[in-house]
Write a protein that holds these residues in place. Structure first.
Motif, short mmCIF file in Angstrom:
data_model
loop_
_atom_site.label_atom_id
_atom_site.label_comp_id
_atom_site.label_asym_id
_atom_site.label_seq_id
_atom_site.Cartn_x
_atom_site.Cartn_y
_atom_site.Cartn_z
N ASN A 197 -3.54 -11.61 11.99
CA ASN A 197 -1.69 -11.50 12.48
C ASN A 197 -1.30 -12.50 11.29
OD1 ASN A 197 0.62 -11.12 13.36
ND2 ASN A 197 -0.23 -11.56 15.97
N THR A 198 -0.61 -11.65 10.53
CA THR A 198 -0.16 -12.32 8.94
C THR A 198 1.15 -11.83 9.07
OG1 THR A 198 -1.97 -11.42 8.13
CG2 THR A 198 -0.62 -11.82 6.47
N SER A 199 1.84 -12.70 8.33
CA SER A 199 3.12 -12.46 6.74
C SER A 199 3.04 -12.23 5.33
CB SER A 199 4.02 -12.95 8.03
OG SER A 199 4.63 -14.68 7.96
N ILE A 200 4.22 -11.75 5.03
CA ILE A 200 4.72 -12.02 3.66
C ILE A 200 6.08 -12.49 3.60
CG2 ILE A 200 2.64 -11.46 2.48
CD1 ILE A 200 4.40 -8.22 2.38
N LEU A 201 6.16 -13.08 2.49
CA LEU A 201 7.29 -13.22 2.14
C LEU A 201 7.58 -12.82 0.21
CD1 LEU A 201 10.24 -14.64 2.37
CD2 LEU A 201 8.83 -16.79 1.36
N VAL A 202 8.41 -11.85 0.53
CA VAL A 202 8.59 -11.14 -0.19
C VAL A 202 10.19 -11.84 -1.36
CG1 VAL A 202 9.11 -8.42 -2.16
CG2 VAL A 202 7.41 -8.73 -0.17
N ASP A 203 9.77 -11.57 -2.88
CA ASP A 203 11.38 -12.09 -3.31
C ASP A 203 12.47 -11.05 -3.07
OD1 ASP A 203 10.39 -13.33 -6.25
OD2 ASP A 203 10.26 -11.02 -5.65
N ARG A 204 13.82 -11.46 -4.21
CA ARG A 204 14.89 -10.14 -4.39
C ARG A 204 14.06 -9.43 -5.86
NH1 ARG A 204 20.63 -13.44 -4.28
NH2 ARG A 204 20.77 -10.68 -3.97
N ASN A 215 0.46 -1.61 -0.09
CA ASN A 215 -0.55 0.26 -0.03
C ASN A 215 0.56 1.17 0.10
OD1 ASN A 215 0.81 0.47 2.54
ND2 ASN A 215 -0.72 -0.71 3.39
N ALA A 216 0.86 2.84 0.44
CA ALA A 216 1.34 3.71 -0.01
C ALA A 216 2.05 3.73 1.10
CB ALA A 216 0.65 4.71 0.14
N ALA A 217 1.95 3.53 2.07
CA ALA A 217 2.95 3.11 3.31
C ALA A 217 3.85 2.18 3.30
CB ALA A 217 2.09 3.04 4.51
N THR A 218 3.51 0.65 2.41
CA THR A 218 4.47 0.24 2.72
C THR A 218 5.56 0.35 0.93
OG1 THR A 218 3.49 -1.17 1.90
CG2 THR A 218 4.22 -1.33 4.21
N GLN A 219 4.93 0.95 -0.29
CA GLN A 219 5.25 0.31 -1.28
C GLN A 219 6.93 1.05 -1.17
OE1 GLN A 219 4.04 -0.56 -4.12
NE2 GLN A 219 6.02 -1.13 -4.87
N PRO A 220 7.50 1.63 -0.50
CA PRO A 220 8.78 2.30 -0.67
C PRO A 220 10.33 0.90 -0.17
CG PRO A 220 7.73 4.34 0.11
CD PRO A 220 6.73 2.61 0.24
N LEU A 221 9.39 0.41 0.79
CA LEU A 221 10.22 -1.17 1.01
C LEU A 221 9.47 -2.03 0.23
CD1 LEU A 221 11.45 -1.82 3.37
CD2 LEU A 221 9.14 -3.90 4.02
N PHE A 222 8.56 -2.57 -0.90
CA PHE A 222 8.95 -2.91 -1.61
C PHE A 222 10.29 -2.45 -3.36
CE2 PHE A 222 5.36 -6.19 -1.50
CZ PHE A 222 5.08 -5.94 -0.13
N ASP A 223 10.12 -1.65 -2.91
CA ASP A 223 10.69 -0.26 -4.08
C ASP A 223 11.88 -0.61 -3.86
OD1 ASP A 223 8.17 2.31 -5.10
OD2 ASP A 223 7.92 0.21 -5.29
N LEU A 224 12.11 0.11 -2.94
CA LEU A 224 13.87 -0.32 -2.20
C LEU A 224 14.31 -2.10 -1.90
CD1 LEU A 224 16.57 0.61 -1.11
CD2 LEU A 224 15.60 0.10 1.46
N ALA A 225 13.42 -3.49 -2.25
CA ALA A 225 13.73 -4.39 -1.66
C ALA A 225 13.66 -4.82 -3.46
CB ALA A 225 12.78 -5.59 -1.90
N ARG A 226 13.21 -4.37 -4.63
CA ARG A 226 13.89 -4.14 -6.20
C ARG A 226 15.15 -4.09 -6.31
NH1 ARG A 226 10.72 -6.17 -10.09
NH2 ARG A 226 11.31 -5.43 -12.04
N ALA A 227 15.83 -3.03 -5.70
CA ALA A 227 16.27 -1.98 -6.18
C ALA A 227 17.28 -2.17 -5.81
CB ALA A 227 16.58 -0.76 -5.58
N LEU A 228 17.63 -2.98 -4.44
CA LEU A 228 19.05 -3.67 -3.61
C LEU A 228 18.85 -5.15 -3.82
CD1 LEU A 228 19.13 -1.47 -0.79
CD2 LEU A 228 20.34 -1.55 -2.10
N GLY A 229 18.14 -5.74 -4.49
CA GLY A 229 17.84 -7.63 -4.44
C GLY A 229 18.05 -7.85 -3.29
N VAL A 230 17.17 -7.51 -2.57
CA VAL A 230 16.87 -7.99 -0.94
C VAL A 230 16.20 -8.30 -0.72
CG1 VAL A 230 17.44 -7.52 1.65
CG2 VAL A 230 19.13 -6.60 -0.38
N GLY A 231 15.05 -9.31 -0.76
CA GLY A 231 13.73 -9.74 -0.40
C GLY A 231 13.82 -9.55 1.43
N PHE A 232 12.55 -9.81 1.47
CA PHE A 232 11.52 -9.81 2.92
C PHE A 232 10.33 -10.57 3.85
CE2 PHE A 232 8.68 -6.46 2.95
CZ PHE A 232 8.90 -6.14 1.38
#
Ligand code: ING
Length: 321
Positions: free
Chosen positions: A110-117, A75-92
């Motif tokens: 109470n949720t968790s997600i796995l995001v790739d590089r 969402n708008a607040a977390t998009q920067p984290l997804f963008d940085l993950a893609r830019a740096l190649g670091v998943g989370f």
């Protein structure tokens, strides 16, 4: 060729009730940059990592409760984290409160997600074991109302990601042997677990001095008994007056701790995890196909708790000696 996964612990210190999502995401991005500088491929953040741990309060206004939830991800607040993950190649791995809609009705997890590089969501998990209580219990120094604010998830899965099989769990899940075994039976080579664990456990204060020991014991057992890496990451420190343990660590399939945070604040620690090392345990001592005896374990899914007779003695299950 070994499958090396460089994992970073992305431990968080306290998040204040008034802290904005934007401020917290800035801290998460800072941790990700530091992890990247250390060669990490993946960073693991805590449970409910976008807000303060709100189940510590009895809140009656549903809109206020829902202010701690995310309606979509990213969402708008977390998009920067997804963008940085893609830019740096670091998943989370990221824990957060999820407000979903099911059959037209709200469902709160109470949720968790796995995001790739590449910054894509490749796994999603909803906490199964919700600790604490459902009603307001004013006798407690602080509440633990996860049973009030969330519904349990449906089960434990494993994602093909980062060159291996990655499972997820959340906080209290790590105390239950079933959590690791269900993922172990799916071939999990690494289990990622974020947590918020108060030092003080109101129903059992005699446990307080052992809170760090029980944290590590649970994850070491889960790792060793399933030949899996386990990564546990805390939201630590005194958050809105409640002191939570740190103890973030990476545990090898041998059960040995191979990386750990040292503080109770925002901190990155790194571990070099060889996923092929799992076989040293999965193909020998914990070769499930060779050694497990499911016919003897039926009670595990037939009972929730001990089935007690009127006089309090456990009922002997059929076929027991
Ligand atoms: N927190 C705690 C946990 O399981 C708890 C709750 C603390 C249960 C101490 C038992 C003993 O680590 C969450 N969020 O599950």
């Amino acid at each position: 060729m070994s499958r090396i996964l460089n994992v970073a612990l992305g431990q968080l210190g306290p998040i204040a009730r008034a802290d904005s999502r934007q401020r917290v995401v800035g801290r998460l991005c800072e941790l990700m940059r530091e992890a990247h500088a250390c060669g990490a491929h993946l960073i693991v953040y805590p449970e409910l990592a976008l807000t303060t741990f709100f189940p510590r309060w009895y809140i009656e206004d549903q809109d206020e409760i829902d202010s701690f939830f995310e309606r979509e991800m990213p969402n708008a607040a977390t998009q920067p984290l997804f963008d940085l993950a893609r830019a740096l190649g670091v998943g989370f791995y990221l824990g957060y409160a999820e407000l979903a809609t099911e059959a037209g009705k709200p469902a709160r997890y109470n949720t968790s997600i796995l995001v790739d590089r590449q910054g894509r969501i490749v796994g999603k998990y909803r906490k199964v074991h919700l600790p604490g209580h459902r009603e307001h219990e004013p006798w407690r120094r602080f509440q633990h109302l996860e049973k009030r604010y969330f519904v349990p998830g449906g089960g434990f899965g494993v994602s093909e990601a980062f060159g291996g099989k990655i499972g997820m769990a959340i906080c209290n899940d790590r105390r239950w042997a079933e959590t690791y075994r269900v993922m172990g039976l799916q071939g999990a080579e690494m289990v990622l677990i974020g947590y918020n664990t108060p030092v003080h456990n109101a129903p059992a204060p005699e446990h307080d001095d052992l809170s760090l020991f029980h944290n590590q014991l649970s994850m070491q057992a889960g790792a060793y008994q399933n030949g899996s890496w386990v990564v546990g990451v805390a939201k630590a420190g005194v958050e809105e007056g409640v002191d939570s343990i740190g103890g973030s660590c990476v545990i090898a399939p041998s059960g040995e701790v191979v990386g750990a945070c040292l503080t109770k604040g925002d901190e990155v620690a790194i571990a070099r995890c060889d996923l092929d090392f799992c076989a040293v345990y999965k193909r020998t001592t914990f070769n499930f196909d060779a050694h497990r005896q499911p016919h003897a374990y039926r009670m595990l899914v037939e009972r929730r708790g001990e089935t007690l007779m009127a006089d309090g003695s456990p009922v002997a299950a059929a076929g027991c000696d």
